[in-house]
Design a protein around this motif. Structure first.
Motif, PDB file in Angstrom:
ATOM      1  N   THR A 140       0.823  -1.213   0.000  1.00  0.00           N
ATOM      2  CA  THR A 140       0.000   0.000   0.000  1.00  0.00           C
ATOM      3  C   THR A 140       0.853   1.258   0.000  1.00  0.00           C
ATOM      4  OG1 THR A 140      -1.772  -1.152   1.184  1.00  0.00           O
ATOM      5  CG2 THR A 140      -1.804   1.259   1.212  1.00  0.00           C
ATOM      6  N   GLU A 141       1.837   1.312   0.895  1.00  0.00           N
ATOM      7  CA  GLU A 141       2.683   2.506   0.994  1.00  0.00           C
ATOM      8  C   GLU A 141       3.494   2.702  -0.280  1.00  0.00           C
ATOM      9  OE1 GLU A 141       6.170   4.366   3.914  1.00  0.00           O
ATOM     10  OE2 GLU A 141       5.002   2.619   4.545  1.00  0.00           O
ATOM     11  N   GLU A 142       4.031   1.604  -0.820  1.00  0.00           N
ATOM     12  CA  GLU A 142       4.806   1.702  -2.065  1.00  0.00           C
ATOM     13  C   GLU A 142       3.925   2.192  -3.210  1.00  0.00           C
ATOM     14  OE1 GLU A 142       6.819  -1.424  -5.210  1.00  0.00           O
ATOM     15  OE2 GLU A 142       7.115  -1.789  -3.062  1.00  0.00           O
ATOM     16  N   LYS A 143       2.694   1.681  -3.281  1.00  0.00           N
ATOM     17  CA  LYS A 143       1.768   2.110  -4.331  1.00  0.00           C
ATOM     18  C   LYS A 143       1.451   3.590  -4.204  1.00  0.00           C
ATOM     19  CE  LYS A 143      -2.813   1.135  -6.261  1.00  0.00           C
ATOM     20  NZ  LYS A 143      -4.061   0.345  -6.116  1.00  0.00           N
ATOM     21  N   GLN A 144       1.244   4.046  -2.970  1.00  0.00           N
ATOM     22  CA  GLN A 144       0.951   5.462  -2.747  1.00  0.00           C
ATOM     23  C   GLN A 144       2.137   6.336  -3.153  1.00  0.00           C
ATOM     24  OE1 GLN A 144      -0.073   5.401   1.414  1.00  0.00           O
ATOM     25  NE2 GLN A 144      -2.235   4.965   1.029  1.00  0.00           N
ATOM     26  N   MET A 145       3.353   5.873  -2.858  1.00  0.00           N
ATOM     27  CA  MET A 145       4.544   6.634  -3.235  1.00  0.00           C
ATOM     28  C   MET A 145       4.675   6.722  -4.751  1.00  0.00           C
ATOM     29  SD  MET A 145       7.301   5.230  -0.423  1.00  0.00           S
ATOM     30  CE  MET A 145       8.655   6.103  -1.215  1.00  0.00           C
ATOM     31  N   LEU A 146       4.399   5.616  -5.452  1.00  0.00           N
ATOM     32  CA  LEU A 146       4.486   5.619  -6.915  1.00  0.00           C
ATOM     33  C   LEU A 146       3.435   6.542  -7.518  1.00  0.00           C
ATOM     34  CD1 LEU A 146       5.106   1.822  -7.639  1.00  0.00           C
ATOM     35  CD2 LEU A 146       6.735   3.691  -7.905  1.00  0.00           C
ATOM     36  N   GLU A 147       2.236   6.504  -6.960  1.00  0.00           N
ATOM     37  CA  GLU A 147       1.172   7.374  -7.463  1.00  0.00           C
ATOM     38  C   GLU A 147       1.517   8.839  -7.214  1.00  0.00           C
ATOM     39  OE1 GLU A 147      -2.285   5.936  -5.479  1.00  0.00           O
ATOM     40  OE2 GLU A 147      -2.632   4.307  -6.932  1.00  0.00           O
ATOM     41  N   SER A 148       2.107   9.118  -6.044  1.00  0.00           N
ATOM     42  CA  SER A 148       2.510  10.486  -5.737  1.00  0.00           C
ATOM     43  C   SER A 148       3.614  10.955  -6.678  1.00  0.00           C
ATOM     44  CB  SER A 148       2.986  10.569  -4.282  1.00  0.00           C
ATOM     45  OG  SER A 148       3.444  11.860  -3.968  1.00  0.00           O
ATOM     46  N   ALA A 149       4.583  10.061  -6.951  1.00  0.00           N
ATOM     47  CA  ALA A 149       5.671  10.412  -7.870  1.00  0.00           C
ATOM     48  C   ALA A 149       5.134  10.669  -9.272  1.00  0.00           C
ATOM     49  CB  ALA A 149       6.709   9.291  -7.893  1.00  0.00           C
ATOM     50  N   LYS A 150       4.158   9.870  -9.689  1.00  0.00           N
ATOM     51  CA  LYS A 150       3.552  10.057 -11.008  1.00  0.00           C
ATOM     52  C   LYS A 150       2.836  11.397 -11.089  1.00  0.00           C
ATOM     53  CE  LYS A 150       0.281   7.931 -14.236  1.00  0.00           C
ATOM     54  NZ  LYS A 150      -0.679   6.818 -14.448  1.00  0.00           N
ATOM     55  N   GLU A 151       2.106  11.739 -10.028  1.00  0.00           N
ATOM     56  CA  GLU A 151       1.405  13.023 -10.004  1.00  0.00           C
ATOM     57  C   GLU A 151       2.393  14.184 -10.040  1.00  0.00           C
ATOM     58  OE1 GLU A 151      -1.010  12.961  -6.543  1.00  0.00           O
ATOM     59  OE2 GLU A 151      -2.407  11.447  -7.318  1.00  0.00           O
TER      60      GLU A 151
END
Length: 212
Positions: A129-140
């Motif tokens: 979950t945390e890794e996915k959130q970090m990737l989504e944040s980096a993409k944004e």
């Protein structure tokens, strides 16, 4: 009977020592067993018949419908396709693999290990979950940067100055650069800086753009 008492007493000493030794070993094993149970990652061990040998506390929390001594069920998303994976590990020189899955809309990564000496399979699962959130944040953040970068009206070139500024590579340009110089972004990225720029004398390191 009295003549046997000394022998019995001697054996009792040995028995006490053996029991103490066994108890000490048990305590050590019990101590070691607490480590996986304290882990935040779910840990499960399966035997060769498909029974669950062990589940740590984290595994019991995410899989309350299963318990040690029970067979795993491939209809459950956590165990889906596991038998094929295990067969593959048994017939492969590499005894481990990993995969990603979702359980109750939570992304997980499973590291699956086959232990040939024990003919068992151990599964360690990580919450992504945390890794996915970090990737989504980096993409944004990247999308936000691209919007700002391409919204600037001046031509901007990002250059990797290795081995030096004149012989570096162009690694990014904005839309204004493409419009001004009539190069596509793909064409820019094939160029070295010397293909596009020449130093102005005596104003080096300022550059003059070469005409196409």
């Amino acid at each position: 009977m009295g003549q046997y008492l000394p022998e019995i007493n001697g054996n009792l000493d040995n028995i006490v020592q053996d029991v103490k030794c066994d108890y000490d070993k048990y305590c050590k094993f019990a101590h070691l067993a607490t480590f996986p149970d304290m882990a935040q990652e779910p840990v499960i061990e399966l035997d060769s018949s498909g029974l669950i040998n062990y589940m740590n506390k984290a595994a019991r929390n995410i899989l309350p419908e299963f318990k040690a001594g029970q067979a795993y069920n491939e209809d459950h998303p956590f165990f889906k396709g596991l038998s094929n994976i295990i067969d593959g590990l048994k017939n492969n020189s590499h005894n481990s693999t990993n995969r990603k899955l979702a359980l109750n809309n939570i992304p997980f990564k499973q590291n699956i290990f086959y232990v040939p000496e024990l003919d068992t399979v151990r599964i360690v699962t990580y919450d992504l979950t945390e890794e996915k959130q970090m990737l989504e944040s980096a993409k944004e953040n990247l999308e936000r940067f691209q919007t700002l970068f391409n919204g600037i009206q001046d031509a901007i070139f990002v250059i990797n100055p290795i081995p030096d500024l004149l012989n570096g590579r162009i690694i990014e340009v904005n839309d204004a650069a493409s419009e001004m110089l009539n190069y596509s972004r793909f064409e820019f990225l094939q160029l070295k800086t010397e293909d596009l720029f020449s130093p102005t004398i005596p104003d080096f390191p300022y550059f003059q753009i070469k005409k196409r």
